[in-house]
Design a protein around this motif. Structure first.
Motif, PDB file in Angstrom:
ATOM      1  N   LYS A  77      68.594  26.177  34.572  1.00  0.00           N
ATOM      2  CA  LYS A  77      68.642  24.721  34.720  1.00  0.00           C
ATOM      3  C   LYS A  77      67.238  24.140  34.741  1.00  0.00           C
ATOM      4  O   LYS A  77      66.284  24.811  35.114  1.00  0.00           O
ATOM      5  CB  LYS A  77      69.351  24.361  36.033  1.00  0.00           C
ATOM      6  CG  LYS A  77      70.845  24.636  35.994  1.00  0.00           C
ATOM      7  CD  LYS A  77      71.548  24.237  37.267  1.00  0.00           C
ATOM      8  CE  LYS A  77      71.472  25.303  38.300  1.00  0.00           C
ATOM      9  NZ  LYS A  77      72.370  25.140  39.427  1.00  0.00           N
ATOM     10  N   ASN A  86      69.042  18.722  39.689  1.00  0.00           N
ATOM     11  CA  ASN A  86      69.194  19.489  38.456  1.00  0.00           C
ATOM     12  C   ASN A  86      69.617  18.499  37.376  1.00  0.00           C
ATOM     13  O   ASN A  86      70.612  17.789  37.548  1.00  0.00           O
ATOM     14  CB  ASN A  86      70.263  20.565  38.624  1.00  0.00           C
ATOM     15  CG  ASN A  86      69.834  21.613  39.633  1.00  0.00           C
ATOM     16  OD1 ASN A  86      68.671  21.982  39.678  1.00  0.00           O
ATOM     17  ND2 ASN A  86      70.755  22.078  40.453  1.00  0.00           N
ATOM     18  N   SER A  89      71.140  21.710  31.779  1.00  0.00           N
ATOM     19  CA  SER A  89      71.451  23.136  31.862  1.00  0.00           C
ATOM     20  C   SER A  89      71.438  23.721  30.454  1.00  0.00           C
ATOM     21  O   SER A  89      71.845  23.056  29.495  1.00  0.00           O
ATOM     22  CB  SER A  89      72.831  23.273  32.514  1.00  0.00           C
ATOM     23  OG  SER A  89      73.445  24.447  32.132  1.00  0.00           O
TER      24      SER A  89
END
Lengths: 241, 373
Positions: A77, A86, A89
């Motif tokens: 990520k 985050n 990904s």
């Protein structure tokens, strides 16, 4: 690579060198060091020698006779340094495709043009039932799956984009390189934007889209394929024939 | 006089978060010991994400702000009447009390921490009290449901016909590709996967029952429709992680038996004894070592919490015959062993133990986590 706007994540330039032996070449990849997380995927094949390998348990790919095994499956990520969110990904699979006996005998993979033509034919056949309804930026038979040549000193590779998963927000990037007479290296790369249930991703779709291509190009730039002298001689012979 | 915020009911249950937050520098940060199991399941201090979350919580000692409601100053000059001053005094008292009770939040990665800043009797300075921890996993826009390989594509299964198929109900996963890779590795190339996106894990926790979001409800309804469509057909299910909780909810929407369906569970994150009871009543097949575990700490916690009920439920299954006798014996032995792992008992006992201990929340979390290695 310098990531844009406070984004951090694994750098390929400090990744691990992993080398695989094949009958006709030696392949070196630079795999990213995936941070340890509960949902990480970091499966790298412990087998490094694929000479005279038993391929009976390899999985089929599509319907044109290819079988494959995974060399590496990784997911990592990217995060925002400021908020620690985050934000994207990346899911990558690196596989080896085994050619059918007939295809191997045809030596299609030892010439840049025939290598690209053959794989594009296979992709067209595998996607013959696929109807693309998402617009021009998505791959389809009519735009030749947005194929382009990846120029390399000995044998060129092929880059394509494929709609491999129903409902995916962007096509999967694919790259194919010849590993000699019998095998092809197949890389599939999905990059998706992440968001939390209570807020949207602060980074624009355009920025992440651009970053995806830059990362993919950087990963490909670290792939090194050293063909054996016999294979190099055969490639040269086919070039001049 | 100090006003104790109404959220802080059990002040004795609060313990220092870590050695760095005991008040030697910055404000002390305390957390309620009852949050231990949730925190243990959600945050792994050995991971990158876990360490970022812990560091951010520790930084509350500097960054936590008392409140955002301004204190109302005393009126200036003599223009106001005594009555007006008395009314203003009332408003000021109420407002300042509300400011003291106001809950603040820290959002970092997938964890939301809710806290108050307050100085209680015994506190040498204003202290950060963490009263709630919520976990909300990030996700992309992948749609849940049934997927299978169509040539080299991973496509949605249109007719939902699963007769004779092996189906994985996936754990909460990032994408259909990831779920499909797990299905093919476990069940072979012809496997079908019921993909559960990551957000289902937000609502389906083993330690508390959360309100189901619309998205999770729609996944549950989708699985219920798949079960209804295939009720009379023969399907072999492998249920992974939080997928077991989705199945448990979906079964509530399905009437009648599942005689031709067999189920196996891997790292089930659910109250498995009640799910087994439901499946047994529907005459579903639970054969061989149908409960397996391969290192998921939340699943192990689930087994530890319900060990006795689980063993009792297995005891009520139809008597095994032939080789099944041996596998049943192994299954019971395995579950007894897993349910008795010392650290799982420590985790479940921790909310009470921590209250009377001088150890910090984080030191206990790390010491128990290290036993997993």
């Amino acid at each position: 690579m310098i990531f844009p706007e406070n984004i951090t994540g694994p750098q390929f330039s400090v990744g691990d060198f992993v080398t695989y032996q094949f009958d006709d070449c030696e392949l070196t990849l630079r795999l990213p060091v995936v941070p340890h997380n509960t949902d990480k995927v970091d499966d790298v094949s412990p087998r490094r020698d694929y000479r005279n390998v038993n391929t009976r348990d390899w999985r089929p790919l599509g319907e044109q006779g290819f079988t494959f095994t995974r060399l590496a499956v990784q997911k990592w990520k990217y995060e925002c340094e400021r908020t620690h969110d985050n934000i994207a990904s990346c899911y990558m699979t690196v596989s080896v495709l085994k050619h059918t006996l007939k295809d191997a005998d045809s030596l299609f993979s030892l010439n840049s043009e025939t290598f690209q033509e053959h794989h594009l034919q296979v992709i067209h056949a595998d996607f013959s039932d696929y109807e693309q309804t998402k617009g021009d930026e998505w791959p389809s038979a009519s735009n030749n799956f947005l194929a382009k040549t990846i120029t390399r000193p000995v044998l060129d590779g092929l880059q394509v984009q494929l709609d491999l998963v129903d409902g995916a927000e962007a096509p999967t990037l694919g790259a194919l390189f010849s590993l000699g007479k019998e095998y092809t290296l197949n890389i599939e790369w999905s990059f998706s934007s992440l968001h939390y249930p209570d807020r949207q991703n602060p980074y624009s779709r355009e920025l992440l889209h651009k970053m995806k291509f830059e990362l993919f190009d950087e990963f490909l730039s670290f792939i090194d394929i050293e063909y054996s002298p016999e294979t190099l001689a055969l490639i040269q012979k086919l070039k001049t024939a | 006089m100090l006003n104790t915020p109404f959220h802080i009911k059990d002040i004795a249950g609060y313990v220092f978060f870590s050695e760095r937050t005991t008040g030697k520098t910055g404000k002390p940060v305390k957390i309620h010991s009852s949050l231990f199991i949730d925190f243990f399941c959600a945050v792994d201090p050995t991971t990158h994400d876990g360490q970022v979350i812990i560091r951010d919580i520790e930084n509350l000692k500097v960054l936590a702000r008392p409140n955002t409601i301004p204190h109302i100053p005393l009126p200036q000059g003599n223009a106001s009447t005594a009555r007006h001053n008395a009314q203003m005094q009332k408003v000021r008292t109420l407002n300042n009390a509300m400011a003291g009770k106001q809950e603040c939040s820290l959002v970092t990665k997938n964890v939301r921490v809710f806290y108050h800043i307050h100085q209680n009797a015994g506190d040498v300075c204003p202290t950060v009290y963490i009263s709630e921890v919520q976990v909300l996993h990030e996700s992309n826009n992948s749609e849940g449901g049934l997927y299978e390989y169509k040539s080299r594509r991973i496509g949605k299964v249109q007719k939902r016909d699963l007769d004779g198929r092996l189906v994985l109900i996936s754990q909460a996963s990032a994408s259909p590709e990831e779920a499909m890779e797990s299905a093919v590795t476990s069940l072979g190339n012809k496997a079908v996967v019921f993909f559960n996106p990551k957000f289902v894990a937000n609502d389906l926790s083993i330690s508390r029952s959360n309100r189901l979001s619309d998205k999770t409800r729609s996944i549950i309804n989708e699985l219920a429709d798949v079960l209804k469509h295939n009720q009379k057909k023969s399907v072999a299910w492998l249920v992974d992680g939080a997928g077991a909780a989705v199945l448990s909810h979906a079964l509530k929407k399905v009437q009648g038996g599942l005689e031709k369906h067999s189920f196996r569970f891997r790292n089930a994150r659910v109250n498995l004894s009640s799910l087994m009871n439901d499946l047994t009543q529907r005459k579903a097949q639970l054969n061989g070592e149908f409960i397996t575990y391969d290192g998921d700490k939340v699943a192990l916690m689930a087994i530890a919490i319900q060990k006795q009920a689980l063993l009792k439920q297995i005891g009520q299954l139809p008597s095994p015959t032939g080789y099944e006798k041996i596998t049943r014996r192994y299954l019971i032995k395995n579950l007894e062993g897993l349910g008795s792992v010392s650290w799982t008992q420590k985790v479940t006992a921790q909310p009470e133990v921590l209250r009377s201990s001088k150890a910090t929340f984080l030191s206990v979390l790390i010491s128990i986590g290290s036993r997993l290695k």
